[in-house]
Design an enzyme around this catalytic site. Structure first.
Site, PDB file in Angstrom:
ATOM      1  N   ALA A   9       0.804  -1.235   0.000  1.00 55.63           N
ATOM      2  CA  ALA A   9       0.000   0.000   0.000  1.00 55.63           C
ATOM      3  C   ALA A   9       0.832   1.279   0.000  1.00 55.63           C
ATOM      4  O   ALA A   9       0.354   2.331  -0.415  1.00 55.63           O
ATOM      5  CB  ALA A   9      -0.939  -0.007   1.205  1.00 55.63           C
ATOM      6  N   GLY A  97      -1.285  -7.267  -9.407  1.00 56.60           N
ATOM      7  CA  GLY A  97      -0.627  -6.437 -10.410  1.00 56.60           C
ATOM      8  C   GLY A  97       0.873  -6.643 -10.429  1.00 56.60           C
ATOM      9  O   GLY A  97       1.546  -6.294 -11.391  1.00 56.60           O
ATOM     10  N   ALA A 123      -2.653  -9.899 -13.455  1.00 58.95           N
ATOM     11  CA  ALA A 123      -2.628  -9.044 -14.641  1.00 58.95           C
ATOM     12  C   ALA A 123      -1.297  -8.293 -14.715  1.00 58.95           C
ATOM     13  O   ALA A 123      -1.084  -7.343 -13.967  1.00 58.95           O
ATOM     14  CB  ALA A 123      -3.793  -8.053 -14.598  1.00 58.95           C
ATOM     15  N   PRO A 124      -0.398  -8.710 -15.611  1.00 55.80           N
ATOM     16  CA  PRO A 124       0.873  -7.983 -15.726  1.00 55.80           C
ATOM     17  C   PRO A 124       0.685  -6.530 -16.141  1.00 55.80           C
ATOM     18  O   PRO A 124       1.576  -5.713 -15.925  1.00 55.80           O
ATOM     19  CB  PRO A 124       1.627  -8.742 -16.821  1.00 55.80           C
ATOM     20  CG  PRO A 124       0.928 -10.039 -16.995  1.00 55.80           C
ATOM     21  CD  PRO A 124      -0.479  -9.850 -16.534  1.00 55.80           C
ATOM     22  N   ASN A 125      -0.464  -6.215 -16.733  1.00 54.84           N
ATOM     23  CA  ASN A 125      -0.713  -4.820 -17.105  1.00 54.84           C
ATOM     24  C   ASN A 125      -2.206  -4.516 -17.034  1.00 54.84           C
ATOM     25  O   ASN A 125      -3.010  -5.204 -17.657  1.00 54.84           O
ATOM     26  CB  ASN A 125      -0.190  -4.554 -18.521  1.00 54.84           C
ATOM     27  CG  ASN A 125       0.098  -3.081 -18.721  1.00 54.84           C
ATOM     28  OD1 ASN A 125      -0.683  -2.237 -18.297  1.00 54.84           O
ATOM     29  ND2 ASN A 125       1.221  -2.777 -19.347  1.00 54.84           N
ATOM     30  N   PHE A 126      -2.540  -3.487 -16.274  1.00 56.57           N
ATOM     31  CA  PHE A 126      -3.945  -3.087 -16.143  1.00 56.57           C
ATOM     32  C   PHE A 126      -4.321  -1.985 -17.141  1.00 56.57           C
ATOM     33  O   PHE A 126      -5.475  -1.572 -17.177  1.00 56.57           O
ATOM     34  CB  PHE A 126      -4.229  -2.575 -14.724  1.00 56.57           C
ATOM     35  CG  PHE A 126      -4.315  -3.666 -13.693  1.00 56.57           C
ATOM     36  CD1 PHE A 126      -5.381  -4.553 -13.675  1.00 56.57           C
ATOM     37  CD2 PHE A 126      -3.332  -3.815 -12.740  1.00 56.57           C
ATOM     38  CE1 PHE A 126      -5.470  -5.555 -12.728  1.00 56.57           C
ATOM     39  CE2 PHE A 126      -3.400  -4.820 -11.784  1.00 56.57           C
ATOM     40  CZ  PHE A 126      -4.477  -5.691 -11.772  1.00 56.57           C
ATOM     41  N   HIS A 153      11.107   1.455 -18.941  1.00 56.18           N
ATOM     42  CA  HIS A 153      10.500   1.688 -17.624  1.00 56.18           C
ATOM     43  C   HIS A 153      11.407   2.572 -16.772  1.00 56.18           C
ATOM     44  O   HIS A 153      12.593   2.719 -17.065  1.00 56.18           O
ATOM     45  CB  HIS A 153      10.269   0.361 -16.887  1.00 56.18           C
ATOM     46  CG  HIS A 153       9.047  -0.374 -17.371  1.00 56.18           C
ATOM     47  ND1 HIS A 153       9.040  -1.119 -18.528  1.00 56.18           N
ATOM     48  CD2 HIS A 153       7.791  -0.465 -16.856  1.00 56.18           C
ATOM     49  CE1 HIS A 153       7.832  -1.639 -18.710  1.00 56.18           C
ATOM     50  NE2 HIS A 153       7.049  -1.256 -17.703  1.00 56.18           N
ATOM     51  N   HIS A 154      10.823   3.087 -15.691  1.00 53.37           N
ATOM     52  CA  HIS A 154      11.583   3.853 -14.689  1.00 53.37           C
ATOM     53  C   HIS A 154      12.703   2.989 -14.111  1.00 53.37           C
ATOM     54  O   HIS A 154      12.626   1.746 -14.143  1.00 53.37           O
ATOM     55  CB  HIS A 154      10.644   4.330 -13.576  1.00 53.37           C
ATOM     56  CG  HIS A 154       9.962   3.201 -12.863  1.00 53.37           C
ATOM     57  ND1 HIS A 154      10.524   2.555 -11.786  1.00 53.37           N
ATOM     58  CD2 HIS A 154       8.789   2.573 -13.093  1.00 53.37           C
ATOM     59  CE1 HIS A 154       9.721   1.592 -11.379  1.00 53.37           C
ATOM     60  NE2 HIS A 154       8.655   1.575 -12.154  1.00 53.37           N
ATOM     61  N   LYS A 157      12.523  -0.113 -11.327  1.00 46.99           N
ATOM     62  CA  LYS A 157      11.890  -1.409 -11.609  1.00 46.99           C
ATOM     63  C   LYS A 157      12.901  -2.531 -11.392  1.00 46.99           C
ATOM     64  O   LYS A 157      14.022  -2.470 -11.899  1.00 46.99           O
ATOM     65  CB  LYS A 157      11.361  -1.438 -13.045  1.00 46.99           C
ATOM     66  CG  LYS A 157      10.613  -2.699 -13.378  1.00 46.99           C
ATOM     67  CD  LYS A 157       9.856  -2.580 -14.686  1.00 46.99           C
ATOM     68  CE  LYS A 157       9.199  -3.887 -15.092  1.00 46.99           C
ATOM     69  NZ  LYS A 157       8.292  -4.428 -14.068  1.00 46.99           N
TER      70      LYS A 157
HETATM   71  P1  NAP Z   1       7.271  -0.138  -5.145  1.00 50.84           P
HETATM   72  O1  NAP Z   1       7.052   1.340  -5.225  1.00 50.84           O
HETATM   73  O2  NAP Z   1       8.624  -0.654  -4.850  1.00 50.84           O
HETATM   74  O3  NAP Z   1       6.219  -0.710  -4.076  1.00 50.84           O
HETATM   75  C1  NAP Z   1       6.252  -2.006  -3.576  1.00 50.84           C
HETATM   76  C2  NAP Z   1       5.791  -1.944  -2.134  1.00 50.84           C
HETATM   77  O4  NAP Z   1       5.566  -3.266  -1.693  1.00 50.84           O
HETATM   78  C3  NAP Z   1       6.822  -1.291  -1.206  1.00 50.84           C
HETATM   79  O5  NAP Z   1       6.182  -0.332  -0.386  1.00 50.84           O
HETATM   80  C4  NAP Z   1       7.321  -2.495  -0.407  1.00 50.84           C
HETATM   81  O6  NAP Z   1       7.720  -2.164   0.917  1.00 50.84           O
HETATM   82  C5  NAP Z   1       6.073  -3.356  -0.376  1.00 50.84           C
HETATM   83  N1  NAP Z   1       6.366  -4.736   0.000  1.00 50.84           N
HETATM   84  C6  NAP Z   1       7.500  -5.458  -0.137  1.00 50.84           C
HETATM   85  N2  NAP Z   1       7.336  -6.697   0.354  1.00 50.84           N
HETATM   86  C7  NAP Z   1       6.066  -6.766   0.817  1.00 50.84           C
HETATM   87  C8  NAP Z   1       5.306  -7.795   1.456  1.00 50.84           C
HETATM   88  N3  NAP Z   1       5.809  -9.004   1.697  1.00 50.84           N
HETATM   89  N4  NAP Z   1       4.008  -7.514   1.789  1.00 50.84           N
HETATM   90  C9  NAP Z   1       3.479  -6.306   1.559  1.00 50.84           C
HETATM   91  N5  NAP Z   1       4.164  -5.289   0.986  1.00 50.84           N
HETATM   92  C10 NAP Z   1       5.432  -5.527   0.604  1.00 50.84           C
HETATM   93  O7  NAP Z   1       6.833  -0.832  -6.523  1.00 50.84           O
HETATM   94  P2  NAP Z   1       5.741  -0.320  -7.593  1.00 50.84           P
HETATM   95  O8  NAP Z   1       6.358   0.576  -8.592  1.00 50.84           O
HETATM   96  O9  NAP Z   1       4.530   0.130  -6.869  1.00 50.84           O
HETATM   97  O10 NAP Z   1       5.428  -1.689  -8.355  1.00 50.84           O
HETATM   98  C11 NAP Z   1       4.925  -2.808  -7.645  1.00 50.84           C
HETATM   99  C12 NAP Z   1       4.719  -3.957  -8.615  1.00 50.84           C
HETATM  100  O11 NAP Z   1       3.688  -3.626  -9.540  1.00 50.84           O
HETATM  101  C13 NAP Z   1       5.958  -4.285  -9.467  1.00 50.84           C
HETATM  102  O12 NAP Z   1       6.038  -5.682  -9.612  1.00 50.84           O
HETATM  103  C14 NAP Z   1       5.635  -3.651 -10.815  1.00 50.84           C
HETATM  104  O13 NAP Z   1       6.272  -4.300 -11.889  1.00 50.84           O
HETATM  105  C15 NAP Z   1       4.140  -3.869 -10.869  1.00 50.84           C
HETATM  106  N6  NAP Z   1       3.368  -3.000 -11.752  1.00 50.84           N
HETATM  107  C16 NAP Z   1       2.305  -3.571 -12.346  1.00 50.84           C
HETATM  108  C17 NAP Z   1       1.468  -2.811 -13.121  1.00 50.84           C
HETATM  109  C18 NAP Z   1       0.259  -3.467 -13.726  1.00 50.84           C
HETATM  110  O14 NAP Z   1      -0.489  -2.806 -14.469  1.00 50.84           O
HETATM  111  N7  NAP Z   1       0.006  -4.731 -13.432  1.00 50.84           N
HETATM  112  C19 NAP Z   1       1.720  -1.449 -13.319  1.00 50.84           C
HETATM  113  C20 NAP Z   1       2.841  -0.887 -12.699  1.00 50.84           C
HETATM  114  C21 NAP Z   1       3.643  -1.679 -11.882  1.00 50.84           C
HETATM  115  P3  NAP Z   1       9.300  -2.015   1.269  1.00 50.84           P
HETATM  116  O15 NAP Z   1       9.759  -0.865   0.438  1.00 50.84           O
HETATM  117  O16 NAP Z   1       9.303  -1.782   2.722  1.00 50.84           O
HETATM  118  O17 NAP Z   1       9.931  -3.313   0.841  1.00 50.84           O
END
Ligand code: NAP
Length: 265
Positions: A9, A97, A123-126, A153-154, A157
């Protein structure tokens, strides 16, 4: 009202998802989980002081205390499998996601969901535009079998190639069959220069600050090229598909891979 918990979150996608769920008229955000133990109030992080939800680190306890219908997961490739296993074990419907799940892990989770009659979505992409990019690419590869993918990507990732690029390559390889393209005698002067190779489809991953999520699928033919490109300019682009998914998983009883399988015929 659909009761939702968001895992990850406090991350980039997690925060955006919490905002979208809080603003959805038919959903109620009942809990938030994040990685390292934190005592954060979600409302403070989101800049919405009226929201009184604490962020917990233990998913199992949060699911038991908040009894959600759906768990939205935007964590990381290391955490996601156990999170979704726990979610299904608690008879909560996952909307995932997070990218990076292996085919074997997806199969395991599908079986676990089927055993419990739990609906869900990975869903790898929403972004609906990205799904259309894949659909149009599947049409194009019938006429242009020579194809390469560039995804951008940024630079925060963690996994490469992106889940979307891998999914695109899977679809392209399925339609055209395995094929070698390029010069049979080509060689790399720097390892990786020709990108990753999925069944003969080359994937090139760019990581730079400034990007969100972008992809080009480039087809080459005799005297012509065709480029199909999608850009997620901001994380808003993922929210309509996410909310659609949260609503959809309530009415299905299997774990589906790919939002396209829920929205396209
Ligand atoms: P992010 O900013 O690094 O956020 C991930 C969060 O998850 C961090 O706050 C992290 O906390 C937390 N986390 C780590 N381990 C956890 C656990 N066991 N339980 C609960 N929370 C945990 O990453 P993001 O950019 O949001 O991307 C997250 C994922 O979504 C990636 O895999 C990305 O590729 C994917 N994504 C998917 C879509 C889609 O459309 N499907 C779009 C964009 C991104 P800590 O920092 O404390 O570890």
């Amino acid at each position: 009202m659909i009761r939702v918990v968001v895992s990850g979150a406090l991350g980039r996608m997690g925060q955006e998802s919490c905002r979208a769920i809080l603003d959805a008229p038919d959903m109620i955000l009942v809990g938030a989980v994040d990685g390292t133990p934190k005592n954060n109030k979600l409302g403070q992080v989101l800049g919405r002081e009226d929201i009184d939800i604490a962020v917990h680190s233990d998913l199992q306890t949060t699911l038991q205390q908040t009894t959600p219908d759906v768990l939205v997961d935007f964590t990381n490739p290391k955490a996601v499998f156990n999170n979704i296993k726990t979610t299904i074990d608690n008879r909560v419907r996952p909307v995932v996601g997070t990218t990076g799940l292996s085919s074997a892990e997806i199969e395991y989770l599908k079986k676990a969901a089927a055993q419990r009659g739990i609906g869900g979505l990975i869903a790898p992409n929403f972004a609906i535009g990205a799904l259309l990019m894949i659909k149009f690419s599947a049409m194009a590869v019938k006429y242009f079998p020579h194809v390469e993918i560039i995804e951008l990507h940024h630079d925060q990732k963690i996994d490469a190639p992106s889940g979307t690029a891998l999914k695109t390559a899977e679809v392209l390889a399925e339609v055209r069959g395995k094929m070698h393209q390029g010069l049979p005698t080509e060689y790399e002067k720097i390892t990786g220069a020709r990108g990753g190779n999925y069944e003969g489809v080359r994937i090139h991953s760019v990581r730079l600050p400034g990007y969100v999520a972008h992809q080009e699928v480039i087809f080459g033919g005799s005297g012509q090229t065709l480029t199909i490109r999608h850009d997620s300019i901001s994380r808003d682009s993922f929210m309509p598909g996410l909310l659609m998914s949260v609503r959809a998983v309530i009415n299905i009883n299997e774990l589906v891979y790919g939002l396209e399988n829920l929205i396209f015929e």
